[in-house]
Design an enzyme around this catalytic site. Structure first.
Site, PDB file in Angstrom:
ATOM      1  CD  GLU A 178       1.483  -5.752  -1.357  1.00 48.19           C
ATOM      2  OE1 GLU A 178       1.828  -5.589  -0.839  1.00 48.19           O
ATOM      3  OE2 GLU A 178       0.847  -4.301  -1.607  1.00 48.19           O
ATOM      4  CG  ASN A 236       3.641  -9.087  -0.417  1.00 50.82           C
ATOM      5  OD1 ASN A 236       4.229  -8.392   0.571  1.00 50.82           O
ATOM      6  ND2 ASN A 236       2.474  -9.074  -0.820  1.00 50.82           N
ATOM      7  CD  GLU A 268       5.895  -4.941  -1.973  1.00 53.95           C
ATOM      8  OE1 GLU A 268       5.059  -4.799  -0.852  1.00 53.95           O
ATOM      9  OE2 GLU A 268       5.262  -4.002  -3.217  1.00 53.95           O
ATOM     10  CG  ASP A 298       6.105  -4.525   2.601  1.00 51.38           C
ATOM     11  OD1 ASP A 298       5.643  -3.542   2.766  1.00 51.38           O
ATOM     12  OD2 ASP A 298       5.486  -5.400   2.489  1.00 51.38           O
ATOM     13  CD  GLU A 355       2.803  -0.685   1.807  1.00 55.26           C
ATOM     14  OE1 GLU A 355       2.008  -2.001   2.235  1.00 55.26           O
ATOM     15  OE2 GLU A 355       3.157  -0.585   3.306  1.00 55.26           O
TER      16      GLU A 355
END
Length: 400
Positions: A178, A236, A268, A298, A355
């Protein structure tokens, strides 16, 4: 029990049940025992006699109930630990137990009703070995940088892409990273997104940062590929950015410039911004998928999840919010939720990433549930690009 027996408060509005609790505590060796029929009486008592080590609390009572009492004493230092004794349903008692922990109190356990002497004594013994939580620190007042400073940081390339690996829970193989944001400030050191992301958003600079971040990350992806590592880069994306009609064209240009196929990139998008996704946003999602990019919803479960929207929007990955893993051991329902999300992902042909994995016990529990891919400090913290490449080097045979 030892002569250093705990000071105990019994909070119970039923006189007979209160006397039973007191008798059990005396038989367990407690000498300093105080009684109160409701929360207000208990608070007044604590003011007179001082702090107690343990409060045995009923929850439902006339006057100030046990829930409010726990809320009042949380963080005050008046009570060290809580034992719940209530006839309320198990799910409500679990919720109160969670509340106790969040209030910086030790939660020793839930005995239900009627009290059982052996179970009570077991929790009293447990109290001796439980370290009290550290006092809640005063949260530092974080100063959010102004527009001029953030624009300057963007222009000087002080805003950097940082990388946190995703991994296979069974083998430890790296499945991608990520891409996160950090500010390498020349005087203040490394700053978290909280210091600059609100300004980027407020000043309409989110797209500028996304393109700069992608440029950095895709260059690193090229470097990693030359060294034998194939890494999917996950970025993101704020739901509001999807309305920008130029988004997909610019992403396509960036991919072409770095010679990266769309399949090497994941976007995400936080679920909370997707419940009312307009047509422009839906078009962007479709076009990103048409380019081969993966789409991940997400922090799933952190907002008000809409199953209908999950079915309508073209996502192929669910990223479960870290809160479910954080409470895995204390809250049995979290196991059921994770199990259900894994089943949902399988039914919808969507991969599931978990996560917030911070311990090996969590990893093992998730593995037992059938989870395969996760992310968290147990495996690796976010790191700069060159650090990531050096970190990967001894793992050359452990990349998905």
């Amino acid at each position: 029990m030892s002569s250093l027996s705990p000071r105990v408060l019994v909070l119970e509005d039923h006189a007979f049940q209160r006397s039973v609790a007191v008798r059990m505590l005396e038989q367990a060796g407690c000498s300093d025992i105080y009684e109160a029929a409701d929360g207000a009486e208990a608070l007044a008592l604590l003011k007179r006699v001082g702090p107690v080590d343990i409060a045995v609390c009923d929850l439902q009572m006339d006057g100030m109930d046990g829930v409010e009492f726990i809320q009042r004493v949380g963080g005050s230092g008046q009570v060290g630990a809580i034992i719940i004794s209530s006839s309320l349903s198990a799910d409500l008692r679990r919720a109160v137990g969670q509340m106790v922990s969040q209030l910086n109190l030790v939660f020793l356990g839930d005995l239900g009703k009627p009290l059982q002497a052996m179970a009570l004594e077991s929790l009293l013994k447990k109290q001796r070995h439980v370290r009290p939580p550290a006092p809640l620190p005063y949260a530092p007042i974080l100063k959010v940088a102004g527009e001029t400073d953030v624009r300057r940081a963007l222009a000087r390339q002080e805003l950097k892409a940082y990388y946190q690996p995703k991994f296979n829970l069974a083998t430890g193989a790296v499945c991608g990273v990520e891409v996160l944001a950090r500010w390498e400030h020349p005087f203040k050191g490394l700053l978290s997104p909280a210091a600059f992301m609100p300004t980027l958003e407020r000043c309409g600079l989110m797209d500028d940062w996304l393109y700069a971040q992608m440029d950095q990350a895709l260059a690193l992806q090229e470097d990693a590929r030359r060294r034998g590592f194939s890494l999917n880069m996950a970025f993101n994306l704020h739901a509001g950015q999807l309305a920008n009609r130029e988004l997909t064209g610019l992403v396509k240009q960036l991919l072409a410039r770095h010679g990266v196929a769309g399949a090497g990139v994941t976007f995400e998008i936080t679920e909370s911004g997707l419940l009312e996704a307009p047509a422009d946003s839906l078009e962007s999602l479709v076009r990103l998928r048409m380019m081969g990019c993966r789409l991940s919803i997400d922090d799933f479960g952190a907002g008000f999840s809409s199953m209908q929207r999950l079915c309508q929007l073209p996502f192929n990955e669910i990223k479960l919010d870290a809160e479910f893993v954080r409470n895995l051991e204390q809250e049995p329902r979290c196991l059921a939720v994770i199990d259900s999300i894994l089943a949902l992902g399988n039914t919808l042909d969507m991969s599931v990433v978990i996560e917030g994995i911070e311990t090996d016990a969590q990893r093992q529990q998730l593995l037992n549930l059938g989870c395969t891919v996760g992310q968290g400090y147990w495996f690796a913290r976010p790191m700069a690009g060159e650090e990531l490449l050096n970190w990967l080097q001894p793992r050359s045979s452990s990349v998905c």
